[in-house]
Scaffold this motif. Sequence first.
Motif, PDB file in Angstrom:
ATOM      1  N   THR A 132       0.848  -1.188   0.000  1.00 13.89           N
ATOM      2  CA  THR A 132       0.000   0.000   0.000  1.00 13.89           C
ATOM      3  C   THR A 132       0.885   1.240   0.000  1.00 13.89           C
ATOM      4  N   LEU A 133       0.324   2.348  -0.473  1.00 11.69           N
ATOM      5  CA  LEU A 133       1.007   3.636  -0.452  1.00 11.69           C
ATOM      6  C   LEU A 133      -0.033   4.700  -0.136  1.00 11.69           C
ATOM      7  N   ILE A 134       0.182   5.471   0.946  1.00 12.80           N
ATOM      8  CA  ILE A 134      -0.787   6.474   1.363  1.00 12.80           C
ATOM      9  C   ILE A 134      -0.089   7.806   1.614  1.00 12.80           C
ATOM     10  N   ALA A 135      -0.825   8.902   1.370  1.00 11.20           N
ATOM     11  CA  ALA A 135      -0.376  10.260   1.679  1.00 11.20           C
ATOM     12  C   ALA A 135      -1.402  10.879   2.616  1.00 11.20           C
ATOM     13  N   GLU A 136      -0.939  11.574   3.672  1.00  8.17           N
ATOM     14  CA  GLU A 136      -1.845  12.152   4.657  1.00  8.17           C
ATOM     15  C   GLU A 136      -1.440  13.576   5.012  1.00  8.17           C
ATOM     16  N   ILE A 137      -2.439  14.390   5.390  1.00 12.53           N
ATOM     17  CA  ILE A 137      -2.219  15.705   5.972  1.00 12.53           C
ATOM     18  C   ILE A 137      -3.084  15.803   7.219  1.00 12.53           C
ATOM     19  N   GLY A 138      -2.720  16.703   8.149  1.00 11.38           N
ATOM     20  CA  GLY A 138      -3.531  16.844   9.348  1.00 11.38           C
ATOM     21  C   GLY A 138      -3.033  17.953  10.245  1.00 11.38           C
ATOM     22  N   VAL A 139      -3.822  18.247  11.283  1.00 11.99           N
ATOM     23  CA  VAL A 139      -3.457  19.243  12.285  1.00 11.99           C
ATOM     24  C   VAL A 139      -3.838  18.690  13.649  1.00 11.99           C
ATOM     25  N   GLY A 140      -2.971  18.903  14.645  1.00 17.05           N
ATOM     26  CA  GLY A 140      -3.218  18.401  15.990  1.00 17.05           C
ATOM     27  C   GLY A 140      -2.996  19.470  17.038  1.00 17.05           C
ATOM     28  N   GLN A 141      -3.659  19.321  18.179  1.00 16.41           N
ATOM     29  CA  GLN A 141      -3.547  20.264  19.292  1.00 16.41           C
ATOM     30  C   GLN A 141      -3.315  19.490  20.582  1.00 16.41           C
ATOM     31  N   THR A 142      -2.323  19.913  21.383  1.00 16.10           N
ATOM     32  CA  THR A 142      -2.057  19.272  22.664  1.00 16.10           C
ATOM     33  C   THR A 142      -2.638  20.095  23.807  1.00 16.10           C
ATOM     34  N   VAL A 143      -3.016  19.397  24.873  1.00 14.46           N
ATOM     35  CA  VAL A 143      -3.426  20.007  26.136  1.00 14.46           C
ATOM     36  C   VAL A 143      -2.586  19.347  27.217  1.00 14.46           C
TER      37      VAL A 143
END
Length: 202
Positions: A132-143
């Motif tokens: 398999t081959l996948i591309a991802e984007i995202g945004v995360g927030q820590t508390v």
Amino acid sequence: MSRFILVVVLMFAGSGARAEWEGNADLGVSFATGNTESLDTDVALDAIWTGERFTHEFDLTAYRSDIFADLGGPWLRAQNVVDADYAMRFRRRGSRWYGTLNADAYYDLGLDWRFTGSVGGGLQLVDSERHTLIAEIGVGQTVQRAADAAFEFGETAWRWSLEGQWWLIPERLEFSAGVRWMHIDGHGEIYDGETVLRLVVL
């Protein structure tokens, strides 16, 4: 940063479990190189449910991470961590595009609790029985917990990744490699690469 991980996976499944469920018990060791060097060892329990449109994954991991400046150099600090993670992936029928939702609780035994939530999306470029081959984007927030014991917002991180996985021996030996870019507010950018070798023992 480049990373080599060797993971031995002991897989188990209850005799009465539905076909969509899969359970894993993982033992692993990883070596990382980059701005810092680290040696990680871990044990993890995983449960994965795969449906036609949704995938749910629950992970509970305990690991030790020894971080040092250079290979063979002095140890800077050791982290003993317990990490609980939930990840969901959802897609429309027949689509290669998908969305992701992730929630993570991280406890460093030498520090305190930290929580992370993230959303993103991806594209499955290749999907076959062997690779398999996948591309991802995202945004995360820590508390995280502050000095006065109250919780406060921590860093916001933006990420992009590309990862390929190959079964060298079907259902037994898996190799994966990927690259990642991440921008962490207040800390700058991270570029790294990762290679993983995973041995599955039934």
